[in-house]
Design an enzyme around this catalytic site. Sequence first.
Site, PDB file in Angstrom:
ATOM      1  N   SER A 117      54.190  38.003  37.509  1.00 52.22           N
ATOM      2  CA  SER A 117      53.007  37.328  38.049  1.00 52.22           C
ATOM      3  C   SER A 117      53.334  35.938  38.602  1.00 52.22           C
ATOM      4  O   SER A 117      52.623  34.964  38.327  1.00 52.22           O
ATOM      5  CB  SER A 117      51.897  37.231  36.994  1.00 52.22           C
ATOM      6  OG  SER A 117      51.479  38.512  36.590  1.00 52.22           O
ATOM      7  N   PRO A 118      54.405  35.811  39.414  1.00 52.40           N
ATOM      8  CA  PRO A 118      54.784  34.483  39.910  1.00 52.40           C
ATOM      9  C   PRO A 118      53.827  33.923  40.957  1.00 52.40           C
ATOM     10  O   PRO A 118      53.881  32.721  41.244  1.00 52.40           O
ATOM     11  CB  PRO A 118      56.170  34.727  40.514  1.00 52.40           C
ATOM     12  CG  PRO A 118      56.135  36.161  40.937  1.00 52.40           C
ATOM     13  CD  PRO A 118      55.330  36.857  39.876  1.00 52.40           C
ATOM     14  N   TYR A 139      53.087  52.071  33.252  1.00 52.05           N
ATOM     15  CA  TYR A 139      52.412  51.704  34.494  1.00 52.05           C
ATOM     16  C   TYR A 139      51.864  52.982  35.132  1.00 52.05           C
ATOM     17  O   TYR A 139      52.612  53.786  35.689  1.00 52.05           O
ATOM     18  CB  TYR A 139      53.363  51.007  35.457  1.00 52.05           C
ATOM     19  CG  TYR A 139      53.865  49.654  35.007  1.00 52.05           C
ATOM     20  CD1 TYR A 139      53.275  48.976  33.944  1.00 52.05           C
ATOM     21  CD2 TYR A 139      54.933  49.032  35.656  1.00 52.05           C
ATOM     22  CE1 TYR A 139      53.742  47.738  33.540  1.00 52.05           C
ATOM     23  CE2 TYR A 139      55.395  47.792  35.259  1.00 52.05           C
ATOM     24  CZ  TYR A 139      54.800  47.148  34.196  1.00 52.05           C
ATOM     25  OH  TYR A 139      55.266  45.916  33.793  1.00 52.05           O
ATOM     26  N   HIS A 187      58.960  46.692  25.654  1.00 58.76           N
ATOM     27  CA  HIS A 187      57.784  46.142  26.353  1.00 58.76           C
ATOM     28  C   HIS A 187      56.952  45.250  25.426  1.00 58.76           C
ATOM     29  O   HIS A 187      56.463  44.205  25.837  1.00 58.76           O
ATOM     30  CB  HIS A 187      56.942  47.305  26.868  1.00 58.76           C
ATOM     31  CG  HIS A 187      56.085  46.950  28.036  1.00 58.76           C
ATOM     32  ND1 HIS A 187      55.624  47.875  28.929  1.00 58.76           N
ATOM     33  CD2 HIS A 187      55.589  45.766  28.471  1.00 58.76           C
ATOM     34  CE1 HIS A 187      54.889  47.288  29.852  1.00 58.76           C
ATOM     35  NE2 HIS A 187      54.854  46.004  29.589  1.00 58.76           N
ATOM     36  N   ARG A 223      48.779  36.622  40.075  1.00 56.05           N
ATOM     37  CA  ARG A 223      47.894  37.765  40.329  1.00 56.05           C
ATOM     38  C   ARG A 223      47.041  37.538  41.583  1.00 56.05           C
ATOM     39  O   ARG A 223      45.839  37.774  41.572  1.00 56.05           O
ATOM     40  CB  ARG A 223      47.028  38.060  39.097  1.00 56.05           C
ATOM     41  CG  ARG A 223      47.837  38.166  37.805  1.00 56.05           C
ATOM     42  CD  ARG A 223      46.982  38.585  36.626  1.00 56.05           C
ATOM     43  NE  ARG A 223      47.651  38.350  35.365  1.00 56.05           N
ATOM     44  CZ  ARG A 223      48.561  39.162  34.797  1.00 56.05           C
ATOM     45  NH1 ARG A 223      48.896  40.272  35.410  1.00 56.05           N
ATOM     46  NH2 ARG A 223      49.116  38.877  33.637  1.00 56.05           N
TER      47      ARG A 223
END
Length: 330
Positions: A203-204, A54, A124, A207
């Site tokens: 991403s609940p 990230y 990942h 986005r």
Amino acid sequence: MRKVKLGTAEVSCLGIGAMSFAEFYGPTTDENSYAILDAAMALGVTHIDTSNVYGMGRSENAIGAFLRANPGARDHFHIATKGGINRSGEGTQPFDNSPDHLEAALDASLARMGIDCVDLYYVHRRQEARPIEEVAETLAALVKKGKCRAIGFSEIAPSSLRRAQAVHPVAAVQSEYSLGTRFAEMGLVQTCAELGTTLVAFSPVMRSMLTDTPLAEDVIPGLPFLKTNPRFMAPNYAANRALTDGFRALAAEMGVPAASLAIAWVLHRGAHVLPIPGTRNVAHFRDLVKGTELSLSPEDMTRIEQVLPIGWAHGDRYSYDQWYGPERFS
């Protein structure tokens, strides 16, 4: 705040997805990230979920700086990071699950955050040619060395989870899961519950799509991931915005922010489900936390799913290139 079991630990039922600390969804500052972490400590949010890729370490660096400036923060936070994506330019394999690579990546993550152990270390992305049993053994060795306390995987199939679990307990599987992305219900939600594995839902709020302030259409071309993501490209984005207007209206009728309602829906899908939304804004973070306080009746769940029934979203969740790595299953 309600707790969720994650391996042998108990963490808050909502976590922080720290991808937003690295400008994935738009410009931010380290000060914004520190403000989110301050708010998390005040509101009882204990889980942070990041990755070495990230911002190529930026997210971990921000977390490390906050921990150094706040001596009590390490005891408050349950910290997860990920390794296994190869962006070194060495070789041609974008994913590397070899023992040397995973340990070196973890060592670098620990150094950036200024800690000697992470609470959870995920792979990942799976390296397809390497058996997952072998990778689970590698992660188990890192637990024995004291560099991580528990292991996990991101975006794997239920069958892969079972294979890894046979070697070493898998504390968590990370998967996209929201009102707009429900493929996890085709076996992953159920398998995680059966095996005692936490399903970490990224991403609940889709986005930003399931909030009161979705990303403006003119912002998307400046975001490398979203500008090629089918759900955020024309004409799908306009269709999805129109469909989610009904969800926003329902949330307003219920007297709650849309983001709160989206989080509450995810939490009601199982006691082992842990959503990790990301944000650059403290006010939005508070809306997300408010979702943990909502109690939804069966009738409420029905109303929500009448507005956004399974399969409503236009466009796939990933483009052809973005699908390289995640395991599909049916």
